[in-house]
Write an enzyme that holds these catalytic residues in place. Structure first.
Site, short mmCIF file in Angstrom:
data_model
loop_
_atom_site.label_atom_id
_atom_site.label_comp_id
_atom_site.label_asym_id
_atom_site.label_seq_id
_atom_site.Cartn_x
_atom_site.Cartn_y
_atom_site.Cartn_z
N HIS A 99 0.84 -1.20 0.00
CA HIS A 99 0.00 0.00 0.00
C HIS A 99 0.86 1.24 0.00
CE1 HIS A 99 0.79 -1.21 4.17
NE2 HIS A 99 0.84 0.08 4.44
N HIS A 101 0.74 5.27 1.34
CA HIS A 101 0.07 6.23 2.22
C HIS A 101 0.10 7.59 1.54
CE1 HIS A 101 0.64 3.88 6.11
NE2 HIS A 101 1.56 3.31 5.35
P1 5GP Z 1 2.15 0.30 7.28
O1 5GP Z 1 2.72 0.59 8.61
O2 5GP Z 1 2.04 -1.20 7.04
O3 5GP Z 1 2.82 1.04 6.16
O4 5GP Z 1 0.69 0.89 7.31
C1 5GP Z 1 -0.46 0.19 7.60
C2 5GP Z 1 -1.55 1.22 7.79
O5 5GP Z 1 -2.78 0.54 7.80
C3 5GP Z 1 -1.43 1.97 9.12
O6 5GP Z 1 -1.33 3.36 8.87
C4 5GP Z 1 -2.70 1.60 9.86
O7 5GP Z 1 -3.23 2.68 10.56
C5 5GP Z 1 -3.62 1.16 8.74
N1 5GP Z 1 -4.58 0.15 9.14
C6 5GP Z 1 -4.38 -0.94 9.92
N2 5GP Z 1 -5.51 -1.68 10.02
C7 5GP Z 1 -6.44 -1.03 9.28
C8 5GP Z 1 -7.82 -1.30 8.99
O8 5GP Z 1 -8.41 -2.29 9.45
N3 5GP Z 1 -8.48 -0.41 8.19
C9 5GP Z 1 -7.86 0.70 7.68
N4 5GP Z 1 -8.59 1.51 6.91
N5 5GP Z 1 -6.56 0.99 7.93
C10 5GP Z 1 -5.87 0.13 8.72
#
Ligand code: 5GP
Ligand code: ZN
Length: 136
Positions: A99, A101
Site C-alpha cells: 500500500h 500512504h
Molecule cells: P504500514 O505501517 O504497514 O505502512 O501501514 C499500515 C496502515 O494501515 C497503518 O497506517 C494503519 O493505521 C492502517 N490500518 C491498519 N488496520 C487497518 C484497517 O483495518 N483499516 C484501515 N482503513 N486501515 C488500517
C-alpha cells in the site's frame, strides 16, 4: 476469513471509508490517521510488498496514488502531501499487503508514524466524501 485485513476490505468483509475503486485498486481512509485525510491506496490482488507486487498492479497503484494525491490537495489544501510506502517490519511495515500512504502535511507539524489512535468514524467519512468529490 483471510488473515490479511486489506484482503478482507477488498472482499467487502471488513468495512472501510472508500475514496476510489477500479478493477485493480482500492483507495480508502486509513483507520488510524496520522493526519486528517490520511488515505491508503492498495492493489486488489494481494502482494506483500514492493518486491512481490506485479508490475501491472504497481503501475495501477502509482497512477491512483497520483490521482488521489491531487484529490487530497484539491479537497483539503494541505501545505504538502507525503507519499510513503514501507517494505518489511524493519522498515515499519505493519500490514503486509502492499500500500501507499497519502498523508496531508502542515508546515511545521511533527509526524508520528503509527499513533494507533482510531480515527473518528464521522470525520473519516467526511474526509472520504470531500476527497471523492474532488475527484469528480
Ligand atoms: P504500514 O505501517 O504497514 O505502512 O501501514 C499500515 C496502515 O494501515 C497503518 O497506517 C494503519 O493505521 C492502517 N490500518 C491498519 N488496520 C487497518 C484497517 O483495518 N483499516 C484501515 N482503513 N486501515 C488500517
Ligand atoms: Zn492482502
Amino acid at each position: 476469513m483471510s488473515e490479511c485485513i486489506f484482503c478482507e476490505i477488498v472482499a467487502g468483509r471488513a468495512p472501510c471509508h472508500q475514496v476510489y475503486e477500479d478493477d485493480l485498486v482500492l483507495g480508502f481512509m486509513d483507520a488510524f490517521p496520522v493526519a486528517p485525510g490520511h488515505t491508503l491506496v492498495i492493489p486488489k490482488q494481494h502482494a506483500e510488498n514492493l518486491f512481490e507486487i506485479r508490475a501491472e498492479c504497481l503501475a495501477a497503484v502509482s497512477r491512483t496514488s497520483q490521482a488521489l494525491a491531487l484529490g487530497v490537495r484539491k479537497a483539503l489544501d494541505p501545505d504538502g502531501v507525503m507519499v510513503m510506502q514501507l517494505n518489511g517490519a524493519a522498515a515499519g511495515q505493519t500490514v503486509f499487503h502492499y500500500h501507499t500512504h497519502l498523508i496531508p502535511r502542515a508546515e511545521g507539524s511533527v509526524l508520528s508514524l503509527h499513533p494507533r489512535i482510531p480515527g473518528n468514524t464521522e470525520e473519516l467519512e467526511s474526509m472520504a466524501s470531500k476527497i471523492r468529490s474532488a475527484l469528480d
